[in-house]
Design a protein around this motif. Structure first.
Motif: not given
Length: 453
Positions: A147-150, A164-171, A173-182
């Motif tokens: 797991k990776i913490i952002g 996925s490590v990025t913590g901005l909702p705009a990045n 939405g609709s991209f199926d992110l973040p991965l569940d390891r993040m």
């Protein structure tokens, strides 16, 4: 909506709308309004297709350290194009420019960083670092430690893992992110989020406790690394409060969790030191750099890592017979030649020192704007900063309008939420700082006049 223009349409604006899909915009709005066509650059200024001049108050995308139109970089690129326009670093091959730049980076970086790997963008670099962390955990016989913490509002790029490590909702939405390891911990935004009467040190203690709680909930044996910017850039120029990095690093060391410092925006002088890790006393296992490494004249990024980080990866590649990763343009000879010359210019012209010397003037000008009725507070370090504006009824609407008015006043800045963010080229002068913030004052006057109308 049909925006197809006939071949040979003579308006660059029309052809831009017709044929190009742009990043980081409302694509349908772009079809309606188009964007600003930048034609050339000179020093801290850029000029649009109509000849209007703007102070580039964000250095392009936080990146053009030496300014626009630097002939030395053009000359080096041309000379390298003629000598060896392209080669790779795959399959036991290398070339002079990548070797020279790697050596230079090790010379100027924190002394415990010993190896360099080149990629072409910050997103690409952060994505690869995450892959290497997973590879390393497997090499160490720790298959669960992935797991990776952002951090919420952190920005590390837009590829699948980095996004996925990025913590901005705009990045996300609709991209199926973040991965569940993040996983994401709190933003160290003291002015916005501190409790009544809470000091910066107490706030930092609370941020470290939140990280400790996240680690306990997930299990330290499942967490491999934390990825974090020394100063959070695209999330709104969030400067860490007193004690923050000391306390966060202590938590990570206690739980054997790696620290990746994302210096994509901060590196190469932005905070008044060569690296922001020096400014804030950070000792990362990995440091990711891009943007100002070449002043973005060429796509280039570099991952710097400690020997302790590198060795298990090297051992695993030996066991498998290959490190099964690579990009066609990694260590590109033209990009690395330009990067090396760019670092020479930064050193010869003492642009790191220029940032340190002008930081008080830059930050004081931001601070003075707090007295404006449109402004709430300011923040910054070195030559990066932001002015928070009083919000309206719609989130980010005030920041967006202020950015547009400032453009009309001849300054390009970045609206993040209801803040105006600034990150000018490191070659900026005291007089140009004054010009830039005088324009900000005029834009804010117009903003208030509109609000009162």
């Amino acid at each position: 909506m049909d925006t197809k223009f006939p071949p040979g349409a003579n308006s660059i604006e029309a052809r831009d709308i017709a044929y190009q899909m742009h990043p980081s915009v409302d694509l349908r709005q772009y079809e309606e309004t188009g964007g600003l066509i930048i034609d050339r650059g000179e020093g801290i200024y850029v000029f649009d297709a109509e000849g209007n001049r703007y102070i580039e108050g964000l250095a392009g995308l936080w990146s053009v350290a030496v300014g626009f139109g630097e002939e030395r970089l053009a000359d080096v690129a041309y000379a390298q194009m003629r000598k060896l326009p392209y080669y790779h670093t795959f399959n036991y091959k290398s070339h002079g420019p990548s070797v020279d730049l790697a050596e230079k980076l090790i010379e100027i970086s924190p002394e415990h960083l010993k190896k360099v790997h080149f990629t072409s963008s910050g997103s690409e670099a952060n994505d690869l670092v995450i892959k290497m962390i997973w590879y390393r955990s497997n090499a160490l016989g720790l298959p669960a430690k992935k797991k990776i913490i952002g951090r919420i509002k952190g920005y590390h790029g837009v590829t699948i893992a980095a996004g996925s490590v990025t913590g901005l909702p705009a990045n996300h939405g609709s991209f199926d992110l973040p991965l569940d390891r993040m996983k994401h911990t709190l933003t160290p935004d003291y002015p916005r989020d501190h409790l009544p009467g809470e000091s910066e040190e107490e706030f930092s203690t609370r941020m470290a406790a939140a990280l400790e709680d996240l680690i306990a909930a997930e299990g330290a044996d499942t967490i491999a690394a934390m990825v974090a910017e020394p100063v959070m850039g695209a999330g709104g120029v969030i400067v860490p409060p007193a004690g923050y990095w000391d306390k966060i690093q202590a938590v990570l060391r206690r739980h054997d969790i790696l620290l990746v410092a994302d210096e994509v925006i901060c590196g190469f002088g932005r905070t008044g030191n060569m690296f922001a890790c020096e400014t804030f006393g950070i000792r990362p296992d990995v440091m990711v750099t891009s943007k100002q490494i070449s002043s973005s004249y060429m796509p280039l990024s570099a991952i710097l890592m400690s020997q302790d980080f590198f060795d298990p990866i090297a051992d695993e590649s030996h066991r498998l017979g290959i490190f099964g990763h690579g990009f066609t343009a990694s260590g590109h000879p033209v990009a690395t030649a330009v990067g090396l010359e760019n670092l020479k210019i930064i050193e010869e012209r003492d642009l790191v020192g220029n940032a340190a010397r002008l930081a008080p003037r830059f930050l004081a000008a931001l601070k003075a704007l707090e007295a404006h009725p449109a402004a709430a507070w300011s923040r910054g370090v070195g030559l990066i900063g932001a002015l928070e504006l009083h919000p309206g009824e719609t989130p980010a609407a005030v920041g967006k309008r202020a950015q547009a008015l400032l453009l009309e006043e001849g300054v390009i800045a970045r609206g993040v939420g209801d803040a105006l963010c600034f990150c000018p080229p490191l070659i900026i002068t005291a007089e140009q700082i004054d010009d830039m913030f005088a324009a900000v004052g005029r834009a804010l006057d117009r903003l208030v006049a509109e609000q009162e109308a």
